[in-house]
Motif scaffolding. Sequence first.
Motif, PDB file in Angstrom:
ATOM      1  N   GLN A 136     -24.365   0.332 -21.518  1.00 41.78           N
ATOM      2  CA  GLN A 136     -25.055  -0.212 -22.689  1.00 41.78           C
ATOM      3  C   GLN A 136     -25.542  -1.638 -22.434  1.00 41.78           C
ATOM      4  OE1 GLN A 136     -21.634   0.577 -25.224  1.00 41.78           O
ATOM      5  NE2 GLN A 136     -22.895   1.876 -26.549  1.00 41.78           N
TER       6      GLN A 136
ATOM      7  N   ARG B 282     -29.424  -3.688 -22.205  1.00 42.99           N
ATOM      8  CA  ARG B 282     -29.802  -4.945 -22.848  1.00 42.99           C
ATOM      9  C   ARG B 282     -30.323  -5.938 -21.806  1.00 42.99           C
ATOM     10  NH1 ARG B 282     -28.201  -7.625 -27.550  1.00 42.99           N
ATOM     11  NH2 ARG B 282     -28.465  -5.567 -28.500  1.00 42.99           N
TER      12      ARG B 282
ATOM     13  N   ASP C 265     -27.798 -13.101 -36.383  1.00 44.88           N
ATOM     14  CA  ASP C 265     -26.727 -12.282 -36.957  1.00 44.88           C
ATOM     15  C   ASP C 265     -25.396 -12.416 -36.231  1.00 44.88           C
ATOM     16  OD1 ASP C 265     -27.720 -11.102 -34.678  1.00 44.88           O
ATOM     17  OD2 ASP C 265     -28.011  -9.109 -35.546  1.00 44.88           O
ATOM     18  N   GLU C 266     -25.276 -13.378 -35.309  1.00 44.59           N
ATOM     19  CA  GLU C 266     -24.069 -13.449 -34.480  1.00 44.59           C
ATOM     20  C   GLU C 266     -22.828 -13.864 -35.255  1.00 44.59           C
ATOM     21  OE1 GLU C 266     -24.101 -14.832 -30.396  1.00 44.59           O
ATOM     22  OE2 GLU C 266     -26.275 -14.882 -30.456  1.00 44.59           O
TER      23      GLU C 266
ATOM     24  N   THR D  27     -28.287  -7.396 -32.702  1.00 44.08           N
ATOM     25  CA  THR D  27     -29.086  -6.182 -32.552  1.00 44.08           C
ATOM     26  C   THR D  27     -30.199  -6.462 -31.547  1.00 44.08           C
ATOM     27  OG1 THR D  27     -30.612  -6.808 -34.308  1.00 44.08           O
ATOM     28  CG2 THR D  27     -28.644  -5.539 -34.950  1.00 44.08           C
ATOM     29  N   ASP D  28     -30.890  -5.418 -31.095  1.00 45.27           N
ATOM     30  CA  ASP D  28     -32.025  -5.603 -30.197  1.00 45.27           C
ATOM     31  C   ASP D  28     -33.077  -6.514 -30.837  1.00 45.27           C
ATOM     32  OD1 ASP D  28     -30.917  -4.045 -28.235  1.00 45.27           O
ATOM     33  OD2 ASP D  28     -32.118  -2.261 -28.664  1.00 45.27           O
ATOM     34  N   GLN D  29     -33.319  -6.321 -32.126  1.00 41.42           N
ATOM     35  CA  GLN D  29     -34.350  -7.106 -32.801  1.00 41.42           C
ATOM     36  C   GLN D  29     -33.963  -8.583 -32.884  1.00 41.42           C
ATOM     37  OE1 GLN D  29     -35.158  -6.088 -36.907  1.00 41.42           O
ATOM     38  NE2 GLN D  29     -37.224  -6.941 -36.806  1.00 41.42           N
ATOM     39  N   SER D  30     -32.727  -8.868 -33.290  1.00 42.48           N
ATOM     40  CA  SER D  30     -32.331 -10.274 -33.407  1.00 42.48           C
ATOM     41  C   SER D  30     -32.236 -10.931 -32.032  1.00 42.48           C
ATOM     42  CB  SER D  30     -31.006 -10.397 -34.161  1.00 42.48           C
ATOM     43  OG  SER D  30     -29.934  -9.838 -33.426  1.00 42.48           O
TER      44      SER D  30
ATOM     45  N   GLU E 156     -29.000  -5.427 -41.316  1.00 41.86           N
ATOM     46  CA  GLU E 156     -28.454  -4.325 -40.539  1.00 41.86           C
ATOM     47  C   GLU E 156     -27.793  -4.929 -39.311  1.00 41.86           C
ATOM     48  OE1 GLU E 156     -28.391  -1.008 -40.933  1.00 41.86           O
ATOM     49  OE2 GLU E 156     -29.270  -1.147 -42.938  1.00 41.86           O
ATOM     50  N   ILE E 157     -26.538  -4.626 -39.062  1.00 41.61           N
ATOM     51  CA  ILE E 157     -25.838  -5.226 -37.930  1.00 41.61           C
ATOM     52  C   ILE E 157     -25.434  -4.166 -36.916  1.00 41.61           C
ATOM     53  CG2 ILE E 157     -25.002  -7.170 -39.310  1.00 41.61           C
ATOM     54  CD1 ILE E 157     -22.277  -5.806 -39.420  1.00 41.61           C
ATOM     55  N   LEU E 158     -25.198  -4.642 -35.688  1.00 41.48           N
ATOM     56  CA  LEU E 158     -24.780  -3.760 -34.603  1.00 41.48           C
ATOM     57  C   LEU E 158     -23.284  -3.491 -34.697  1.00 41.48           C
ATOM     58  CD1 LEU E 158     -25.401  -2.360 -31.841  1.00 41.48           C
ATOM     59  CD2 LEU E 158     -24.829  -4.533 -30.759  1.00 41.48           C
ATOM     60  N   ARG E 159     -22.918  -2.237 -34.686  1.00 40.44           N
ATOM     61  CA  ARG E 159     -21.501  -1.869 -34.731  1.00 40.44           C
ATOM     62  C   ARG E 159     -21.159  -1.106 -33.450  1.00 40.44           C
ATOM     63  NH1 ARG E 159     -19.948  -2.917 -39.936  1.00 40.44           N
ATOM     64  NH2 ARG E 159     -21.617  -2.901 -41.506  1.00 40.44           N
TER      65      ARG E 159
END
Length: 584
Positions: free
Chosen positions: A90, A94, A363-364, A370-373, A505-508
Amino acid sequence: MSTQPDPTTGRSRWEQRFAAAQSKGQVRDADFTTLSGMEVEPAYGPTNGEAPERIGWPGEFPYTRGLYPTGYRGRTWTIRQFAGFGNAVQTNQRYKMILERGGGGLSVAFDMPTLMGRDSDDALSLGEVGHCGVAIDSAADMDLLFSDIPLQDVTTSMTISGPAVPAFCMYLVAAERQGADISKLNGTLQTDIFKEYIAQKEWLFAPEPHLRLIGDLMEFTTANIPAYKPLSVSGYHIREAGSTAAQELAFTLADGFGYVELGLSRGLDVDAFAPGLSFFFDSHLDFFEEIAKFRAARRIWARWMRDVYGAKSEKSMWLRFHTQTAGVSLTAQQPMNNVVRTAVEALAAVLGGTNSLHTNALDETLALPTDQSAEVALRTQQVLMEETGVVNVADPLGGSWYVEALTDKIEAEAEKIFDKILQLGGSDLSSADHAGLAAKVRSSVGQGGDGDWPITAGILRGIEDGWFMSEIAEAAFQYQTALEKGDKKVVGVNVHTHSLANELEILRVSHEVERDQVRELGARRKARSQADVDAALRTMTEVARGEGNLIPPMLEAVRAEATLGEICDALRDVWGVYREPARF
């Protein structure tokens, strides 16, 4: 060329150095005009060529105004985005996204078990695998992490200190398996154990065994991988723990001096190993204070390296540093405001002359980006680099009455802290007495590893007494009190709190990551030769009980697919573990 400046001919000296760089093709072929098309000079200073010695010109000792006469016209800062989550596959995806979209280097974030030298199937790792970074258990994970990314061509930073040396060995083995020429590798390993005891608390052993490992690493890289930087002395975590800017600067540089003393205690030539030291700073929200901090840092390091530690080469006096925007400044409330905070902090780092930069994602404070942030964070640097004109002029705020006064003030505050550290170590010398300190260092060099190293003694005593921690705690308390009283304001937290923004929307990270990582680790253990692993670990521990360099036997253990936890546990059996004394 002499490093001693002549203030009456500063402009002409700078012009000659800039012209020489230009003739060597070291100035980029780019548009260096303003948005309106106005021509600007590469650097500005007194028209009569005179400048105070403490300020000087870009590329001139004491490097207050930057390391290079060309500034960013020669080379822009490296965009080095910090990333790591879930498993190696993963995170590899990135990394490829970052490189494809203009990132110039990689920076590895490891999960908590890895940072503590534990395997993913260790009972203490339960629930933490892949959550604050990537899980790395063995060289096979490092292979996957850098799959299709040629390590010989990409600079890679790894933010890990306690088990830094085993992680470095896994990186080397992954490069070997790619067919890379190991001697050509270029990157940075954090390795800074002093700041772990001071602020971050991710150690494995007592200080002395860690310093043994760091000394072994310095010897190995100096001899075999000359471009690689085995130490990134980190102020970032000190600042994130609550220190002031002056404390961050002083504690970090003192740690750096301690590592110089470590290299000298190993009999290494300061001009051979000092260019391999780099630094890692926080860029916080007080715009001008941060710029002044970076300028003062270069100046202090250059003077100490020349006058105290006897460095002769320019590169030994250069303080090269990476910067990360302040994670602690990000807020969960109104998180879109974090884009603005990060941009301001990034601009301060650039105007302070950073060599590489990571910009935090909005969003950290809530989760991994996320990919967008992550893309917005990357684009923040690219907008600064491509659209604002900040790369056109070296140290554009040099000569500002405010910035120069603030640089002097932060330097003076740092020197007071150095005095305290020297006192903690039992020295009666002042930080201003460079000649006396140099004599002390020369005397210690003559005694080898048993010498009385003035800064190292103070650092170790400060760690033992909890002095660093108490100083940071007091600074953090004072700031928090001011925040709660409303004297310090944070938009969205204690002022301008009304908002129409929706939740992000956050990465989980799925629990399946841990399950799959543990299963894969078990399969690897079954597939490898346990006899080879056991033999390699025995050899490594025998060396650990003696005085030999631990890097070669540790590399053999990694090649046999020994895991990070197995290597660290074998060393724990030799050196024990360290637990911080209770303090009230």
